[in-house]
Design a protein around this motif. Structure first.
Motif, PDB file in Angstrom:
ATOM      1  N   LEU A 226       0.818  -1.214   0.000  1.00  0.00           N
ATOM      2  CA  LEU A 226       0.000   0.000   0.000  1.00  0.00           C
ATOM      3  C   LEU A 226       0.852   1.265   0.000  1.00  0.00           C
ATOM      4  O   LEU A 226       0.332   2.369  -0.174  1.00  0.00           O
ATOM      5  N   PHE A 227       2.167   1.104   0.205  1.00  0.00           N
ATOM      6  CA  PHE A 227       3.104   2.225   0.189  1.00  0.00           C
ATOM      7  C   PHE A 227       3.830   2.251  -1.152  1.00  0.00           C
ATOM      8  O   PHE A 227       3.874   1.264  -1.866  1.00  0.00           O
ATOM      9  N   GLY A 228       4.437   3.375  -1.466  1.00  0.00           N
ATOM     10  CA  GLY A 228       5.230   3.464  -2.692  1.00  0.00           C
ATOM     11  C   GLY A 228       5.422   4.902  -3.124  1.00  0.00           C
ATOM     12  O   GLY A 228       4.678   5.800  -2.734  1.00  0.00           O
ATOM     13  N   ARG A 229       6.436   5.135  -3.929  1.00  0.00           N
ATOM     14  CA  ARG A 229       6.743   6.485  -4.408  1.00  0.00           C
ATOM     15  C   ARG A 229       5.626   7.059  -5.269  1.00  0.00           C
ATOM     16  O   ARG A 229       5.486   8.272  -5.392  1.00  0.00           O
ATOM     17  N   ASN A 230       4.847   6.181  -5.871  1.00  0.00           N
ATOM     18  CA  ASN A 230       3.762   6.647  -6.749  1.00  0.00           C
ATOM     19  C   ASN A 230       2.429   6.720  -6.027  1.00  0.00           C
ATOM     20  O   ASN A 230       1.404   7.023  -6.634  1.00  0.00           O
ATOM     21  N   LYS A 231       2.403   6.465  -4.729  1.00  0.00           N
ATOM     22  CA  LYS A 231       1.165   6.487  -3.951  1.00  0.00           C
ATOM     23  C   LYS A 231       1.018   7.845  -3.274  1.00  0.00           C
ATOM     24  O   LYS A 231       1.826   8.200  -2.412  1.00  0.00           O
ATOM     25  N   THR A 232       0.011   8.586  -3.642  1.00  0.00           N
ATOM     26  CA  THR A 232      -0.167   9.950  -3.115  1.00  0.00           C
ATOM     27  C   THR A 232      -1.125  10.002  -1.921  1.00  0.00           C
ATOM     28  O   THR A 232      -1.689  11.045  -1.608  1.00  0.00           O
ATOM     29  N   THR A 233      -1.319   8.885  -1.275  1.00  0.00           N
ATOM     30  CA  THR A 233      -2.192   8.814  -0.101  1.00  0.00           C
ATOM     31  C   THR A 233      -1.724   9.803   0.969  1.00  0.00           C
ATOM     32  O   THR A 233      -0.536   9.876   1.271  1.00  0.00           O
ATOM     33  N   GLN A 234      -2.666  10.517   1.559  1.00  0.00           N
ATOM     34  CA  GLN A 234      -2.329  11.509   2.576  1.00  0.00           C
ATOM     35  C   GLN A 234      -2.491  10.963   3.995  1.00  0.00           C
ATOM     36  O   GLN A 234      -1.728  11.335   4.877  1.00  0.00           O
ATOM     37  N   ILE A 235      -3.480  10.113   4.207  1.00  0.00           N
ATOM     38  CA  ILE A 235      -3.780   9.617   5.555  1.00  0.00           C
ATOM     39  C   ILE A 235      -3.847   8.097   5.523  1.00  0.00           C
ATOM     40  O   ILE A 235      -4.605   7.511   4.740  1.00  0.00           O
ATOM     41  N   MET A 236      -3.060   7.447   6.402  1.00  0.00           N
ATOM     42  CA  MET A 236      -3.042   5.994   6.505  1.00  0.00           C
ATOM     43  C   MET A 236      -3.106   5.612   7.980  1.00  0.00           C
ATOM     44  O   MET A 236      -2.241   6.002   8.759  1.00  0.00           O
ATOM     45  N   ASP A 237      -4.120   4.874   8.344  1.00  0.00           N
ATOM     46  CA  ASP A 237      -4.258   4.423   9.730  1.00  0.00           C
ATOM     47  C   ASP A 237      -4.508   2.921   9.734  1.00  0.00           C
ATOM     48  O   ASP A 237      -5.564   2.452   9.292  1.00  0.00           O
ATOM     49  N   PHE A 238      -3.518   2.174  10.214  1.00  0.00           N
ATOM     50  CA  PHE A 238      -3.605   0.714  10.291  1.00  0.00           C
ATOM     51  C   PHE A 238      -3.460   0.235  11.736  1.00  0.00           C
ATOM     52  O   PHE A 238      -3.158  -0.936  11.988  1.00  0.00           O
ATOM     53  N   SER A 239      -3.669   1.107  12.685  1.00  0.00           N
ATOM     54  CA  SER A 239      -3.400   0.809  14.086  1.00  0.00           C
ATOM     55  C   SER A 239      -4.339  -0.260  14.648  1.00  0.00           C
ATOM     56  O   SER A 239      -5.449  -0.458  14.169  1.00  0.00           O
ATOM     57  N   ARG A 240      -3.833  -0.957  15.651  1.00  0.00           N
ATOM     58  CA  ARG A 240      -4.590  -1.955  16.419  1.00  0.00           C
ATOM     59  C   ARG A 240      -5.166  -3.059  15.541  1.00  0.00           C
ATOM     60  O   ARG A 240      -6.370  -3.294  15.491  1.00  0.00           O
ATOM     61  N   ASN A 241      -4.249  -3.697  14.813  1.00  0.00           N
ATOM     62  CA  ASN A 241      -4.551  -4.895  14.050  1.00  0.00           C
ATOM     63  C   ASN A 241      -3.435  -5.908  14.345  1.00  0.00           C
ATOM     64  O   ASN A 241      -2.819  -5.855  15.409  1.00  0.00           O
ATOM     65  N   MET A 242      -3.175  -6.794  13.410  1.00  0.00           N
ATOM     66  CA  MET A 242      -2.098  -7.775  13.561  1.00  0.00           C
ATOM     67  C   MET A 242      -1.216  -7.790  12.315  1.00  0.00           C
ATOM     68  O   MET A 242      -0.741  -8.832  11.874  1.00  0.00           O
ATOM     69  N   PHE A 243      -1.011  -6.617  11.715  1.00  0.00           N
ATOM     70  CA  PHE A 243      -0.192  -6.528  10.516  1.00  0.00           C
ATOM     71  C   PHE A 243       1.264  -6.830  10.845  1.00  0.00           C
ATOM     72  O   PHE A 243       1.774  -6.419  11.892  1.00  0.00           O
ATOM     73  N   GLU A 244       1.932  -7.501   9.929  1.00  0.00           N
ATOM     74  CA  GLU A 244       3.314  -7.941  10.162  1.00  0.00           C
ATOM     75  C   GLU A 244       4.105  -7.789   8.867  1.00  0.00           C
ATOM     76  O   GLU A 244       3.848  -8.484   7.880  1.00  0.00           O
ATOM     77  N   PHE A 245       5.062  -6.849   8.865  1.00  0.00           N
ATOM     78  CA  PHE A 245       5.908  -6.644   7.691  1.00  0.00           C
ATOM     79  C   PHE A 245       7.159  -5.870   8.110  1.00  0.00           C
ATOM     80  O   PHE A 245       7.225  -5.303   9.206  1.00  0.00           O
ATOM     81  N   ASN A 246       8.149  -5.867   7.228  1.00  0.00           N
ATOM     82  CA  ASN A 246       9.410  -5.175   7.481  1.00  0.00           C
ATOM     83  C   ASN A 246       9.274  -3.720   7.021  1.00  0.00           C
ATOM     84  O   ASN A 246       9.069  -3.446   5.841  1.00  0.00           O
ATOM     85  N   MET A 247       9.415  -2.797   7.942  1.00  0.00           N
ATOM     86  CA  MET A 247       9.245  -1.379   7.643  1.00  0.00           C
ATOM     87  C   MET A 247      10.506  -0.744   7.066  1.00  0.00           C
ATOM     88  O   MET A 247      10.464   0.374   6.536  1.00  0.00           O
ATOM     89  N   SER A 248      11.622  -1.432   7.134  1.00  0.00           N
ATOM     90  CA  SER A 248      12.924  -0.827   6.850  1.00  0.00           C
ATOM     91  C   SER A 248      13.031  -0.150   5.490  1.00  0.00           C
ATOM     92  O   SER A 248      13.625   0.922   5.363  1.00  0.00           O
ATOM     93  N   ASN A 249      12.486  -0.764   4.453  1.00  0.00           N
ATOM     94  CA  ASN A 249      12.709  -0.273   3.100  1.00  0.00           C
ATOM     95  C   ASN A 249      11.467   0.314   2.438  1.00  0.00           C
ATOM     96  O   ASN A 249      11.369   0.341   1.207  1.00  0.00           O
ATOM     97  N   LEU A 250      10.540   0.779   3.254  1.00  0.00           N
ATOM     98  CA  LEU A 250       9.330   1.369   2.680  1.00  0.00           C
ATOM     99  C   LEU A 250       9.676   2.597   1.843  1.00  0.00           C
ATOM    100  O   LEU A 250      10.479   3.438   2.237  1.00  0.00           O
ATOM    101  N   GLU A 251       9.045   2.709   0.690  1.00  0.00           N
ATOM    102  CA  GLU A 251       9.132   3.910  -0.132  1.00  0.00           C
ATOM    103  C   GLU A 251       7.830   4.687   0.044  1.00  0.00           C
ATOM    104  O   GLU A 251       6.738   4.128  -0.107  1.00  0.00           O
ATOM    105  N   ILE A 252       7.953   5.961   0.359  1.00  0.00           N
ATOM    106  CA  ILE A 252       6.781   6.747   0.729  1.00  0.00           C
ATOM    107  C   ILE A 252       6.760   8.060  -0.040  1.00  0.00           C
ATOM    108  O   ILE A 252       7.776   8.758  -0.120  1.00  0.00           O
TER     109      ILE A 252
END
Length: 302
Positions: free
Chosen positions: A205-231
């Protein structure tokens, strides 16, 4: 407020206000309503036992206003019941808001017949059951607000149309499963999936071409590596607290003008990048309860 029988009529219909107007003798004398529309509105009013304001349920007679473009029910006391099937006759309907009114039952499949709908808000109700896949049959649905209900099941893969980048608000439900991989092709305006039982990798859902302004994924069970996110620089709000996210906070976060940011209660490690708003706008509470994060604003040296 006047009505007419042309497709351009009804720019905004707030029923509590309309029915109040119909109850005044001055309106009847001036004949400001189109006769047919007036007949239907009086029929609706009668269905509520001629109340001063709307206080009960959505009557079937609403379908007899064929050129209606907007429906707005919001914070009406003692309002309950399901959405009537007669609403499918409103072929010109563009905006449907029924929020904070104790709406019950499931989200009906027949809403998919409202082909001109661009805005759907059913938030703050008592809706149960799954999100119907038929919503994907509405080609230009740009806002989907189903938050603060009791919805269950998974999020349909076809729910959003990449050609109509939507605002998707599904927070505070009991949704489960993974986010459809097809969502990776969507450039959301806003996406809020917080406070559900969702899991898996949402990095697509992240990426250099994603112009999303607001992202809220709090209080779930998401699991991924945040290190190399492009935003993309357009992101102004990111809340990931209370998940299972690991890795480190990427340096790109210092380049954003963030108004909201929280990664607390995860499994992150490493030094918090220094710069931007990460220290000046957010205190330790945005970072604490991680595995091994260090550096300001945490009082933990690296």
């Amino acid at each position: 407020m006047t009505t007419s029988s042309t497709p351009k009529s009804h720019p905004l219909l707030v029923f509590s206000f309309l029915l109040l107007l119909l109850g005044r003798s001055s309106l009847a004398k001036k004949e400001r309503c189109h006769p047919e529309d007036k007949r239907v509105l009086l029929k609706i009013k009668k269905a509520f036992n001629d109340p001063y304001i709307l206080t009960s349920w959505i009557p079937d007679a609403i379908g007899d206003l064929p050129y209606l473009q907007n429906i707005f029910f919001h914070k009406l006391a003692n309002f309950s019941g399901p959405i009537p099937y007669s609403i499918t006759k409103l072929k010109y309907l563009k905006s449907l808001t029924i929020s904070w009114v104790n709406l019950t039952g499931t989200i009906p499949d027949f809403l998919g017949q409202l082909k001109n709908l661009t805005y759907l808000n059913l938030s703050f109700n008592n809706l149960t059951g799954p999100i119907p896949t038929t919503l994907s049959q509405i080609p230009n649905l740009g806002y989907i607000g189903l938050d603060r209900n009791k919805l269950t099941g998974t999020i349909p893969a076809s729910l959003v149309n990449p050609k109509s980048p939507p605002y998707l608000i599904l927070s505070h439900n009991q949704l489960s499963g993974e986010i459809p991989s097809s969502f990776g092709d969507v450039d959301f305006g806003k996406i809020d999936l917080s406070r559900n039982k969702l899991r898996g990798d949402i990095s697509m859902l992240f990426g250099r071409n994603k112009t999303t302004q607001i992202m809220d994924f709090s209080r779930n069970m998401f699991e991924f590596n945040m290190s190399n996110l492009e935003i993309h620089p357009s992101l102004t709000f990111l809340d990931l607290n209370h998940n299972k996210i690991y890795g480190s906070i990427p340096d790109v976060m210092t380049q954003l003008e963030l108004q909201g940011f929280n990664v607390s209660y995860n499994r992150l490690c490493g030094k918090i990048p220094q710069g931007g708003t990460l220290q000046t706008r957010f205190d330790y509470s945005a970072y604490f309860h991680n595995r091994c994060l260090c550096g300001a604003p945490l009082n933990i040296t690296c």
